[in-house]
Motif scaffolding. Structure first.
Motif, PDB file in Angstrom:
ATOM      1  N   ASN A  30       0.793  -1.220   0.000  1.00  0.00           N
ATOM      2  CA  ASN A  30       0.000   0.000   0.000  1.00  0.00           C
ATOM      3  C   ASN A  30       0.832   1.279   0.000  1.00  0.00           C
ATOM      4  O   ASN A  30       0.344   2.324  -0.433  1.00  0.00           O
ATOM      5  CB  ASN A  30      -0.911   0.023   1.232  1.00  0.00           C
ATOM      6  CG  ASN A  30      -1.885  -1.127   1.237  1.00  0.00           C
ATOM      7  OD1 ASN A  30      -1.854  -1.977   0.353  1.00  0.00           O
ATOM      8  ND2 ASN A  30      -2.746  -1.172   2.229  1.00  0.00           N
ATOM      9  N   ASN A  31       2.066   1.226   0.467  1.00  0.00           N
ATOM     10  CA  ASN A  31       2.859   2.434   0.637  1.00  0.00           C
ATOM     11  C   ASN A  31       3.632   2.849  -0.605  1.00  0.00           C
ATOM     12  O   ASN A  31       4.285   3.896  -0.600  1.00  0.00           O
ATOM     13  CB  ASN A  31       3.861   2.247   1.779  1.00  0.00           C
ATOM     14  CG  ASN A  31       3.188   2.009   3.108  1.00  0.00           C
ATOM     15  OD1 ASN A  31       2.050   2.424   3.307  1.00  0.00           O
ATOM     16  ND2 ASN A  31       3.875   1.336   4.006  1.00  0.00           N
ATOM     17  N   TYR A  32       3.565   2.037  -1.649  1.00  0.00           N
ATOM     18  CA  TYR A  32       4.455   2.238  -2.778  1.00  0.00           C
ATOM     19  C   TYR A  32       3.697   2.456  -4.089  1.00  0.00           C
ATOM     20  O   TYR A  32       2.652   1.844  -4.326  1.00  0.00           O
ATOM     21  CB  TYR A  32       5.379   1.028  -2.933  1.00  0.00           C
ATOM     22  CG  TYR A  32       6.226   0.800  -1.705  1.00  0.00           C
ATOM     23  CD1 TYR A  32       5.847  -0.133  -0.745  1.00  0.00           C
ATOM     24  CD2 TYR A  32       7.391   1.525  -1.504  1.00  0.00           C
ATOM     25  CE1 TYR A  32       6.607  -0.331   0.389  1.00  0.00           C
ATOM     26  CE2 TYR A  32       8.162   1.327  -0.372  1.00  0.00           C
ATOM     27  CZ  TYR A  32       7.771   0.402   0.573  1.00  0.00           C
ATOM     28  OH  TYR A  32       8.531   0.208   1.687  1.00  0.00           O
ATOM     29  N   ALA A  33       4.273   3.302  -4.922  1.00  0.00           N
ATOM     30  CA  ALA A  33       3.753   3.447  -6.270  1.00  0.00           C
ATOM     31  C   ALA A  33       4.038   2.174  -7.065  1.00  0.00           C
ATOM     32  O   ALA A  33       4.969   1.426  -6.751  1.00  0.00           O
ATOM     33  CB  ALA A  33       4.382   4.653  -6.951  1.00  0.00           C
ATOM     34  N   ASN A  99       7.623   0.519  -7.001  1.00  0.00           N
ATOM     35  CA  ASN A  99       8.550   1.638  -6.864  1.00  0.00           C
ATOM     36  C   ASN A  99       9.166   1.676  -5.471  1.00  0.00           C
ATOM     37  O   ASN A  99       8.614   1.116  -4.518  1.00  0.00           O
ATOM     38  CB  ASN A  99       7.811   2.945  -7.148  1.00  0.00           C
ATOM     39  CG  ASN A  99       8.735   4.075  -7.506  1.00  0.00           C
ATOM     40  OD1 ASN A  99       9.280   4.719  -6.631  1.00  0.00           O
ATOM     41  ND2 ASN A  99       8.924   4.288  -8.790  1.00  0.00           N
ATOM     42  N   ARG A 100      10.289   2.358  -5.362  1.00  0.00           N
ATOM     43  CA  ARG A 100      10.937   2.531  -4.053  1.00  0.00           C
ATOM     44  C   ARG A 100      10.179   3.539  -3.191  1.00  0.00           C
ATOM     45  O   ARG A 100      10.359   3.577  -1.969  1.00  0.00           O
ATOM     46  CB  ARG A 100      12.370   3.026  -4.239  1.00  0.00           C
ATOM     47  CG  ARG A 100      13.229   2.132  -5.112  1.00  0.00           C
ATOM     48  CD  ARG A 100      14.604   2.736  -5.315  1.00  0.00           C
ATOM     49  NE  ARG A 100      15.346   2.042  -6.354  1.00  0.00           N
ATOM     50  CZ  ARG A 100      16.046   0.934  -6.155  1.00  0.00           C
ATOM     51  NH1 ARG A 100      16.112   0.410  -4.960  1.00  0.00           N
ATOM     52  NH2 ARG A 100      16.673   0.362  -7.167  1.00  0.00           N
ATOM     53  N   TYR A 101       9.326   4.340  -3.827  1.00  0.00           N
ATOM     54  CA  TYR A 101       8.640   5.424  -3.130  1.00  0.00           C
ATOM     55  C   TYR A 101       7.156   5.402  -3.477  1.00  0.00           C
ATOM     56  O   TYR A 101       6.694   4.532  -4.217  1.00  0.00           O
ATOM     57  CB  TYR A 101       9.257   6.765  -3.511  1.00  0.00           C
ATOM     58  CG  TYR A 101      10.756   6.793  -3.380  1.00  0.00           C
ATOM     59  CD1 TYR A 101      11.562   6.760  -4.501  1.00  0.00           C
ATOM     60  CD2 TYR A 101      11.364   6.836  -2.135  1.00  0.00           C
ATOM     61  CE1 TYR A 101      12.941   6.760  -4.393  1.00  0.00           C
ATOM     62  CE2 TYR A 101      12.743   6.845  -2.014  1.00  0.00           C
ATOM     63  CZ  TYR A 101      13.524   6.803  -3.143  1.00  0.00           C
ATOM     64  OH  TYR A 101      14.880   6.814  -3.016  1.00  0.00           O
ATOM     65  N   GLY A 102       6.430   6.374  -2.950  1.00  0.00           N
ATOM     66  CA  GLY A 102       4.995   6.401  -3.157  1.00  0.00           C
ATOM     67  C   GLY A 102       4.523   7.194  -4.353  1.00  0.00           C
ATOM     68  O   GLY A 102       3.345   7.143  -4.704  1.00  0.00           O
ATOM     69  N   TYR A 107      10.496   6.500 -14.516  1.00  0.00           N
ATOM     70  CA  TYR A 107      11.896   6.078 -14.618  1.00  0.00           C
ATOM     71  C   TYR A 107      12.087   4.679 -14.035  1.00  0.00           C
ATOM     72  O   TYR A 107      11.813   4.446 -12.857  1.00  0.00           O
ATOM     73  CB  TYR A 107      12.801   7.062 -13.898  1.00  0.00           C
ATOM     74  CG  TYR A 107      12.730   8.455 -14.479  1.00  0.00           C
ATOM     75  CD1 TYR A 107      12.045   9.469 -13.824  1.00  0.00           C
ATOM     76  CD2 TYR A 107      13.331   8.760 -15.699  1.00  0.00           C
ATOM     77  CE1 TYR A 107      11.952  10.745 -14.357  1.00  0.00           C
ATOM     78  CE2 TYR A 107      13.257  10.027 -16.235  1.00  0.00           C
ATOM     79  CZ  TYR A 107      12.570  11.013 -15.564  1.00  0.00           C
ATOM     80  OH  TYR A 107      12.476  12.265 -16.092  1.00  0.00           O
ATOM     81  N   ASP A 108      12.606   3.762 -14.851  1.00  0.00           N
ATOM     82  CA  ASP A 108      12.685   2.371 -14.381  1.00  0.00           C
ATOM     83  C   ASP A 108      13.674   2.197 -13.234  1.00  0.00           C
ATOM     84  O   ASP A 108      13.526   1.264 -12.436  1.00  0.00           O
ATOM     85  CB  ASP A 108      12.994   1.413 -15.525  1.00  0.00           C
ATOM     86  CG  ASP A 108      14.317   1.674 -16.205  1.00  0.00           C
ATOM     87  OD1 ASP A 108      14.636   0.954 -17.168  1.00  0.00           O
ATOM     88  OD2 ASP A 108      15.035   2.615 -15.797  1.00  0.00           O
TER      89      ASP A 108
END
Length: 124
Positions: A30-33, A99-102, A107-108
């Motif tokens: 849930n926290n990630y894009a 993704n590493r972020y939300g 960008y791959d």
């Protein structure tokens, strides 16, 4: 470590539709894009679509904008790619990625985990 499993690929005629699914298992989804990428034979992997952790923000490549829709169900740890008006140039292996972020990203290198891919073939 999250595991991503894509499904829903197949063979479809030009003008048809497919819906891809990507189920995530393991660490918090849930926290990630999430993003969708594709790679056609002989070509580099390219960005298709992305969705933020909440689903409130999406991004699309110019080639699929208006035809594809990305969505997610955090309660089911699943992200979707609805593909309409498919064309032969959409033929590729489609990959989902976490993704590493939300924030949705094109960008791959911002994506930390990838699925094994699902084949989409569009016949003319």
């Amino acid at each position: 470590q999250v595991q991503l499993v894509e499904s829903g690929g197949g063979l479809v005629q030009a003008g048809g539709s497919l819906r891809l699914s990507c189920a995530a298992a393991g660490r918090a989804f849930n926290n990630y894009a999430m993003g969708w990428f594709r790679q056609a034979p002989g070509k580099e992997r390219e960005f298709v679509a992305a969705i933020s952790w909440s689903g409130s923000s999406t991004s699309y490549s110019d080639s699929v904008k208006g035809r594809f829709t990305v969505s997610r169900e955090n309660a089911k740890n699943t992200v979707y790619l609805q593909m309409n008006s498919l064309q032969p140039e959409d033929t590729a292996i489609y990959y989902c990625a976490k993704n590493r972020y939300g924030v949705a990203s094109t960008y791959d290198y911002t994506y930390a985990a990838w699925g094994q891919g699902t084949q989409v073939t569009v016949s003319s």
